[in-house]
Design an enzyme around this catalytic site. Structure first.
Site, PDB file in Angstrom:
ATOM      1  N   ASP A  98       0.863  -1.168   0.000  1.00 32.70           N
ATOM      2  CA  ASP A  98       0.000   0.000   0.000  1.00 32.70           C
ATOM      3  C   ASP A  98       0.906   1.227   0.000  1.00 32.70           C
ATOM      4  OD1 ASP A  98      -2.385   1.577   0.455  1.00 32.70           O
ATOM      5  OD2 ASP A  98      -3.215  -0.188   1.453  1.00 32.70           O
ATOM      6  N   ASP A 200      -2.999   4.557  -2.202  1.00 35.19           N
ATOM      7  CA  ASP A 200      -4.008   5.147  -1.340  1.00 35.19           C
ATOM      8  C   ASP A 200      -4.413   6.549  -1.804  1.00 35.19           C
ATOM      9  OD1 ASP A 200      -5.343   4.755   1.336  1.00 35.19           O
ATOM     10  OD2 ASP A 200      -4.317   6.650   1.736  1.00 35.19           O
ATOM     11  N   GLU A 256      -6.425   3.964  -5.804  1.00 36.03           N
ATOM     12  CA  GLU A 256      -7.700   4.184  -5.119  1.00 36.03           C
ATOM     13  C   GLU A 256      -8.179   5.575  -5.508  1.00 36.03           C
ATOM     14  OE1 GLU A 256      -9.665   4.255  -0.648  1.00 36.03           O
ATOM     15  OE2 GLU A 256      -7.822   5.321  -1.089  1.00 36.03           O
ATOM     16  N   HIS A 328     -11.056  -3.053   3.501  1.00 30.33           N
ATOM     17  CA  HIS A 328     -10.941  -2.653   4.913  1.00 30.33           C
ATOM     18  C   HIS A 328     -11.716  -1.383   5.239  1.00 30.33           C
ATOM     19  CE1 HIS A 328      -8.199  -0.143   2.763  1.00 30.33           C
ATOM     20  NE2 HIS A 328      -8.015   0.596   3.832  1.00 30.33           N
ATOM     21  N   ASP A 329     -12.276  -0.722   4.244  1.00 29.93           N
ATOM     22  CA  ASP A 329     -13.055   0.501   4.469  1.00 29.93           C
ATOM     23  C   ASP A 329     -14.549   0.279   4.303  1.00 29.93           C
ATOM     24  OD1 ASP A 329     -10.757   2.060   4.826  1.00 29.93           O
ATOM     25  OD2 ASP A 329     -10.597   2.473   2.669  1.00 29.93           O
TER      26      ASP A 329
HETATM   27  C1  GLC Z   1      -7.878   5.331   2.102  1.00 30.13           C
HETATM   28  C2  GLC Z   1      -7.725   4.096   2.955  1.00 30.13           C
HETATM   29  C3  GLC Z   1      -8.369   4.353   4.287  1.00 30.13           C
HETATM   30  C4  GLC Z   1      -7.668   5.508   4.943  1.00 30.13           C
HETATM   31  C5  GLC Z   1      -7.633   6.734   4.023  1.00 30.13           C
HETATM   32  C6  GLC Z   1      -6.624   7.728   4.503  1.00 30.13           C
HETATM   33  O1  GLC Z   1      -9.191   5.597   1.795  1.00 30.13           O
HETATM   34  O2  GLC Z   1      -8.246   2.992   2.303  1.00 30.13           O
HETATM   35  O3  GLC Z   1      -8.350   3.221   5.121  1.00 30.13           O
HETATM   36  O4  GLC Z   1      -8.322   5.841   6.132  1.00 30.13           O
HETATM   37  O5  GLC Z   1      -7.264   6.401   2.716  1.00 30.13           O
HETATM   38  O6  GLC Z   1      -5.331   7.262   4.286  1.00 30.13           O
END
Ligand code: GLC
Ligand code: CA
Length: 560
Positions: A98, A200, A256, A328-329
Site C-alpha cells: 500500500d 491510497d 484508489e 478494509h473501508d
Molecule cells: C484510504 C484508505 C483508508 C484511509 C484513508 C486515509 O481511503 O483505504 O483506510 O483511512 O485512505 O489514508
C-alpha cells in the site's frame, strides 16, 4: 485486448493487524501472514495486497506513516518482511504494498521539521496557509474524518491542510523535492523485489492552488472534491511517477480513486496514458447514504446493475477494471449485498462471488470474504476502534443530526470496523487469530464461521471461491470476454453474457430471497450449454425457468 499477468490474476487483500497474530500481543503481524501462506496457496490467489505495514503511530491504523522504510514495530522487522516476500515468491504469490503518499503521519520527520518555522527547508513539504481571520481556517473544507480540513499550528500561527485526520497532514506535491523523495522511496521498495502498489487516495494528491471554498452540504463543511480530487496536476504527477519508477519494473498498480467516472478512469488506467494499470471506482459502494456515507438500507439492485454494467461496457479495451465488493473501508459483502441470516448466508455469499468473479476485470478478495464472514453485531460504542466511526458518532449525534439509536444502526451497517475484526481461523480461543487478547473483538459467530470448518467441507464458501478462481485460470473468456447485461429491468436477477470468439458464458444471479422467474436466452436452453458452477446442490432447472433464493449459476456454450 492485450494479455497481461495482472489481468489474469486474483488479488487477496490482507489487513495485517487482523489477519494472524504470531506472538500473542493481540495484533496481527508479518510472521503471522507467512504462517498462513499455505492457506492462500490452497485458495489459489496470485497476489497479496498488504494494507500498510510501515512505521506508524496508528492514528488511522497504518495509513499515517512516520517512516516509509521501516516496518511497524507491532508487525515485525524488515527481516520478517524480506522473509515473507521470499516465502510468498517461492509459493508463486506476488506482493503489492500500500502506497500512502497523499499524506504522512504528523510524526514523520519531514513534518516535525516543517512545523518548526516558516523558513524551515521542509516547510514546503506540506500545505501551509494563513487563516482567513482570527480563528478562521483558510477555507471551509471538511476533512473525510469530520471537522475542518485545516489545523492551526500554534508554533508558527499558520494552518496546515489535512484531508483526513489532523494527524495526517497532506504532502505538497507541487514541491519537486517531495516528488523526488516519494519516487526514490518507491524505487527502494521495487529494488527489494515487491510486485506493485495499491495507491491510497492517489486521486487527491493534486490540489487547486487557489484552495477555494467548497459547496456546503448537509449543513456541515464545504466539499473539497472539485478542487482536490482529480486535481489539476494529478495526471502529470502520475505520468512522472510512471516514467521515473513504475516503467522500470514489471509491476501491478491500482489506484484508489474515490469519485472517479469511467471517463476519468480511462485517463488513469488507459494503456496509452502510461499512468496506472487500473483503479478502484466507488460508485457501487458509495452514494447510497442518507447522511454522507451513512445509511442502514439495503442497496438497490437496479442501481447496482446499472453502475457495474456501465463500467463493464464503457471502460473499453484500452483500460482495465478492478472488481470488489468490500475491503478494509467497507462493510462485509455478504451482510451488505447478500443476506447474512443463517438460512441464506452461504448461498448468498457464493452468489455474490459468482457475480463478481465472472465479470471482466481483476477480482479482489478481502480477507474473510472467502469464508462468508459477516458484519459484527455492534451494540456499544466501546466496541469500535475506527477513527472514522468514532468521529462520525461524535459529530453527527453531537450536532443533533442523528439520534444515538440511529447512529448505532448506521454504524452496524457501514462502520469500517465490520471488516477489521480478526480473521476467523478456527473455533478455539480468539478464533485462532491470537493467543492473547485481540486489539478489536472477534465476531461472536466464529464457532459457526471459520476457515478450519470450511476447509473440511467441500461445499463451503471457501471451496466455492477456489473453484471460481480455478475457472478463471481455465477459461480465457472469463478474463477477456466482452460483457453484455441482459434482463436489465429485472428487480431480482442480475444476469449477463460474456462473449469471446465462438465461446459464450451466461451468468445468472438471484439477488433476492424469493424465487425469481426467467426465460433462458437462446443458445443456453439445451444440451449445448454446460453448467460450470452453481451454488445449490444441483444447477437451476432450465425448463422451469426459475432461480431459487440467491441462486447463481454459470453456463458455458460454444457456437459451432
Ligand atoms: C484510504 C484508505 C483508508 C484511509 C484513508 C486515509 O481511503 O483505504 O483506510 O483511512 O485512505 O489514508
Ligand atoms: Ca503480534
Amino acid at each position: 485486448m492485450e494479455r497481461k499477468w495482472w489481468k489474469e490474476a486474483v488479488v487477496y487483500q490482507i489487513y495485517p493487524r487482523s489477519f494472524q497474530d504470531s506472538n500473542g500481543d493481540g495484533i496481527g503481524d508479518l510472521n503471522g501472514i507467512r504462517e498462513r501462506l499455505d492457506y492462500l496457496k490452497q485458495l489459489g490467489i496470485d497476489v497479496i495486497w498488504l494494507s500498510p505495514i510501515y512505521q506508524s503511530p496508528n492514528d488511522d491504523n497504518g495509513y499515517d506513516i512516520s517512516d516509509y522504510k521501516k516496518v511497524m514495530d507491532e508487525f515485525g522487522t524488515m527481516k520478517d518482511f524480506d522473509d515473507l516476500l521470499k516465502a510468498a515468491h517461492e509459493n508463486g504469490i506476488k506482493i503489492l504494498l500500500d502506497l500512502v503518499v497523499n499524506h504522512t503521519s504528523d510524526e514523520h520527520p519531514w513534518f516535525l521539521e516543517s512545523r518548526k518555522s516558516r523558513e524551515n527547508p521542509y516547510r514546503d513539504y506540506y500545505i501551509w496557509k494563513e487563516g482567513k481571520g482570527e480563528g478562521e481556517p483558510p477555507n471551509n473544507w471538511g476533512s473525510c474524518f469530520g471537522g475542518s480540513a485545516w489545523k492551526l499550528d500554534e508554533q508558527t500561527g499558520m494552518y496546515y491542510l489535512h484531508l483526513f485526520s489532523p494527524r495526517q497532514p497532506d504532502l505538497n506535491w507541487e514541491n519537486e523535492k517531495v516528488r523526488k523523495e516519494v519516487f526514490e522511496m518507491m524505487d527502494w521498495w521495487c529494488r527489494k523485489g515487491i510486485d506493485g502498489f495499491r495507491m491510497d487516495v492517489i486521486s487527491m494528491i493534486s490540489k487547486d492552488p487557489a484552495l477555494p471554498d467548497g459547496e456546503v452540504k448537509d449543513d456541515l463543511y464545504g466539499d473539497f472534491s472539485p478542487y482536490a480530487v482529480h486535481g489539476p496536476k494529478v495526471h502529470t504527477y502520475l505520468k512522472e511517477m510512471n516514467q521515473k519508477v513504475l516503467s522500470n519494473y514489471d509491476l501491478m498498480t491500482v489506484g484508489e480513486t474515490a469519485g472517479v467516472t469511467v471517463e476519468e478512469a480511462r485517463k488513469y488506467a488507459g494503456a496509452r496514458e502510461h499512468e496506472l494499470n487500473m483503479v478502484f471506482h466507488f460508485e457501487h459502494v458509495e452514494g447510497d447514504g442518507e447522511l454522507l456515507k451513512w445509511t442502514d438500507k439495503k442497496p438497490d439492485l437496479l442501481r447496482l446493475k446499472r453502475i457495474l454494467s456501465r463500467w463493464q461496457e464503457e471502460l473499453g479495451d484500452d483500460a482495465w477494471n478492478s472488481l470488489y465488493w468490500d475491503n478494509h473501508d467497507q462493510p462485509r459483502a455478504v451482510s451488505r449485498f447478500g443476506d447474512d441470516s443463517s438460512r441464506y448466508r452461504e448461498v448468498s455469499a457464493k452468489m455474490l462471488a459468482t457475480c463478481l468473479h465472472m465479470m471482466r476485470g481483476t477480482p479482489y478478495i478481502y480477507q474473510g470474504e472467502e469464508l462468508g464472514m459477516t458484519n459484527f453485531p455492534f451494540t456499544e460504542l466501546t466496541q469500535f476502534r475506527d477513527i472514522e466511526s468514532l468521529n462520525a458518532y461524535k459529530e453527527l449525534t453531537g450536532k443533533g443530526l442523528v439520534s444515538h439509536e440511529k447512529m448505532m444502526s448506521y454504524l452496524r451497517c457501514k462502520s469500517r470496523d465490520n471488516a477489521r475484526t480478526p480473521m476467523q481461523w478456527d473455533n478455539g480461543p480468539a478464533a485462532g487469530f491470537s493467543k492473547g487478547v485481540p486489539w478489536i473483538p472477534v465476531n461472536p459467530n466464529y464457532s459457526e464461521i471459520n476457515a478450519k470448518k470450511e476447509l473440511a467441507d467441500e461445499n463451503s464458501v471457501f471451496h466455492y471461491y477456489r473453484k471460481l478462481i480455478r475457472l478463471r485460470k481455465n477459461y480465457k473468456i472469463i478474463v477477456y470476454g466482452s460483457y453484455q447485461l441482459i434482463m436489465k429491468d429485472d428487480i431480482r436477477i442480475f444476469a449477463y453474457i460474456r462473449n469471446l470468439g465462438t465461446e459464450k458464458l451466461l451468468v445468472l444471479c438471484n439477488f433476492s430471497n424469493e424465487e425469481a422467474e426467467l426465460s433462458f436466452p437462446e443458445g443456453f436452453k439445451g444440451e449445448e450449454a454446460e453448467c460450470l458452477i452453481y451454488n445449490y446442490d444441483c444447477p437451476p432447472d432450465i425448463r422451469q425457468g426459475r432461480l431459487r433464493p440467491y441462486e447463481a449459476a454459470v453456463y458455458y456454450a460454444e457456437i459451432k
